[in-house]
Design an enzyme around this catalytic site. Structure first.
Site, mmCIF file in Angstrom:
data_model
loop_
_atom_site.group_PDB
_atom_site.id
_atom_site.type_symbol
_atom_site.label_atom_id
_atom_site.label_comp_id
_atom_site.label_asym_id
_atom_site.label_seq_id
_atom_site.Cartn_x
_atom_site.Cartn_y
_atom_site.Cartn_z
ATOM 1 N N ASP A 252 15.395 36.379 -2.107
ATOM 2 C CA ASP A 252 16.091 35.383 -2.936
ATOM 3 C C ASP A 252 16.999 36.096 -3.942
ATOM 4 O O ASP A 252 16.752 37.248 -4.300
ATOM 5 C CB ASP A 252 15.083 34.496 -3.690
ATOM 6 N N SER B 102 28.086 14.072 1.426
ATOM 7 C CA SER B 102 28.399 14.963 0.291
ATOM 8 C C SER B 102 28.891 16.288 0.870
ATOM 9 O O SER B 102 28.702 16.557 2.061
ATOM 10 C CB SER B 102 27.150 15.232 -0.562
ATOM 11 N N HIS C 267 25.920 18.294 2.181
ATOM 12 C CA HIS C 267 25.485 17.873 3.521
ATOM 13 C C HIS C 267 26.495 18.333 4.577
ATOM 14 O O HIS C 267 26.123 18.659 5.703
ATOM 15 C CB HIS C 267 25.321 16.351 3.582
ATOM 16 N N LYS D 3 25.923 21.736 5.807
ATOM 17 C CA LYS D 3 24.814 21.803 6.777
ATOM 18 C C LYS D 3 25.324 21.462 8.179
ATOM 19 O O LYS D 3 24.825 21.990 9.180
ATOM 20 C CB LYS D 3 23.698 20.843 6.366
ATOM 21 N N VAL E 102 12.254 15.536 0.233
ATOM 22 C CA VAL E 102 10.847 15.942 0.126
ATOM 23 C C VAL E 102 10.318 15.523 -1.249
ATOM 24 O O VAL E 102 11.058 15.528 -2.232
ATOM 25 C CB VAL E 102 10.740 17.481 0.275
ATOM 26 N N LEU F 224 12.165 10.654 -5.342
ATOM 27 C CA LEU F 224 10.791 10.232 -5.651
ATOM 28 C C LEU F 224 10.209 11.054 -6.801
ATOM 29 O O LEU F 224 9.556 10.507 -7.703
ATOM 30 C CB LEU F 224 9.892 10.307 -4.407
ATOM 31 N N TYR G 123 19.999 3.546 -7.817
ATOM 32 C CA TYR G 123 21.463 3.562 -7.786
ATOM 33 C C TYR G 123 21.984 2.351 -7.009
ATOM 34 O O TYR G 123 21.663 2.165 -5.823
ATOM 35 C CB TYR G 123 21.967 4.841 -7.112
#
Ligand code: USQ
Length: 386
Positions: A31, A179, A182, A185, A211, A239, A255
């Site tokens: 990292d 976005s 995203h 990805k 998650v 969440l 939202y």
């Protein structure tokens, strides 16, 4: 197996490292603390302080006896990639090493450029390193369900069979993200698919939903082993945010209309999904795509669940429909397939009242650390970049 975890300091990376060592694998983590430094720059922080990787690996070793070597450095730099692969020649790589937040990627021009460059350069370097050092290595890449967007047809598991003018072809399922994060990805998936076709690499691309959670089987013994629990608008997922908002007496920020539906999973399920993927590798020359979530909920449903459990524990837990800073469909069809991981043996841990109560209890214990000003700063996704 010898498993290298890229992004081993993150919300998912660190719990994965502990879990895989506890399951008998030989793990190293890499990292560059990017997420920590971006949080610091943006003046947001997780609920509970998280010791650095050296301290966490030392704590884990003293409680469990498992040693996890940590490499600190930037995987966009080839010299560092080269050093890591020479020192720890892995059989599998779990690639989490990306700027992981959609709202951060929409913040301003420099955040957008950083997300684009970091995410794509790391993925490219992983591919080049595997080809150079050992093309047999299995790459397990964390993608996102957000790659598919919210189309008005069923979402398949990675691929779509198309009949066109009497002929047939299987394609990557159409992707249209909401976005820039995203979208990176999607670009990762394209890069991987290109090199699977060209070099015959072995790849699993996990399309994961948001998650939630903090506890895993490995971290309950020691608070120093907990992952980041961000609840700010930039890095917190919905969440986790709602749980902390309920405890802080901050009306839960639904939202817009709140009909936005996604596939969710418990942090412990992420660990099991990733482990099952590593232990059952894709074939050589295969891009295997698995949709990684266990249940779908709308934002309204999540807020109501948190409200019900939090109220039973004495919190006010109001819900407030706030202006949606994002550009997204607020009411839509959503029916994604997700059988691949169940077929590999996943036993889902669903979002029960007990799971929520445990999260609420944890947040309540740390209530004094909650900074309400982090919660809603209205990073608009339709603004001009500055
Ligand atoms: N939302 C609210 N209120 C909030 C926060 C979020 O209504 O206070 C809504 C969002 O508008 C969205 C949904 O909740 O419709 C999910 O938002 P999120 O922030 O939990 O998730 P997202 O930004 O999509 O990104 C997260 C992770 C990312 C992962 C992705 C999976 O940060 O790394 O890839 O979940 S997915 O959403 O399936 O693409």
């Amino acid at each position: 197996m010898k498993i290298l975890i890229l992004g081993g300091d993150g919300y998912l990376g660190w719990p994965t490292a502990m879990h895989l060592t506890a399951q008998g694998h030989n793990v190293a983590v890499v990292d560059n603390y990017l997420r920590r430094s971006l949080c610091r720059e943006e003046n947001v922080e997780p609920l509970v302080d998280v010791p650095n990787l050296h301290q966490r690996t030392a704590s884990w070793e003293s409680t469990s006896g498992y040693h996890i070597p940590a490499f600190i450095g930037d995987l966009t730099k080839w010299e560092f990639v080269d050093e890591v692969f020479r020192e720890f020649s892995p059989e599998a790589i779990i690639h989490y090493a990306e700027q992981p937040a959609a709202p951060y990627s929409m913040l301003n021009r420099s955040a957008a450029t950083l997300t684009l460059c970091n995410n794509l350069e790391v993925t490219a370097n992983v591919i080049f390193a595997v080809q150079q050092f050992n093309p047999d290595v299995h790459i397990v890449k964390l993608g996102t369900m957000g790659e598919y967007g919210t189309p008005d047809i069923d979402i398949e598991e990675g691929w779509l069979e198309v009949d066109h003018k009497g002929r047939h072809q299987k394609f990557l399922y159409p992707r249209q993200a909401g976005s820039l994060y995203h979208t990176t990805k999607i670009m990762d998936t394209d890069l991987l698919w290109f090199y699977v076709r060209t070099w015959g690499l072995r790849v699993t691309d996990l399309m994961q939903g948001p998650v939630y959670g903090i506890f895993t089987e490995e971290n309950r013994i020691d608070e120093n082993l907990y992952p980041f629990l961000n609840y700010d608008e930039l890095f917190g997922t919905v969440l986790n945010r709602f749980v902390i908002q309920a405890v802080a007496d901050y009306p839960m920020t639904v939202y817009g209309k709140g009909g936005q539906t996604r596939g969710y999973l418990n942090l412990m399920d992420t660990l099991n999904c990733v482990r099952l993927s590593v232990e059952n590798p894709a074939a050589k020359g295969e891009l295997r795509i698995l949709n990684q979530f266990t249940e779908t909920f709308s934002v309204n449903q999540l807020a109501q669940k948190v409200q019900r459990v939090a109220r039973s524990m004495g919190f006010k837990a109001d819900i407030s429909a706030v202006e949606n800073p994002r550009k997204e469909a607020e009411e839509h069809y959503y029916n994604p397939a997700h059988t691949g991981l169940l077929d590999l043996g996943l036993k889902p841990q669903f979002l029960t009242d007990k799971v929520l109560a445990e999260m609420i209890e944890f947040a309540a214990k740390h209530k004094k650390a909650i900074r309400p000003e982090q919660i809603y700063r209205k990073v608009r996704w339709d603004h001009n970049l500055t």
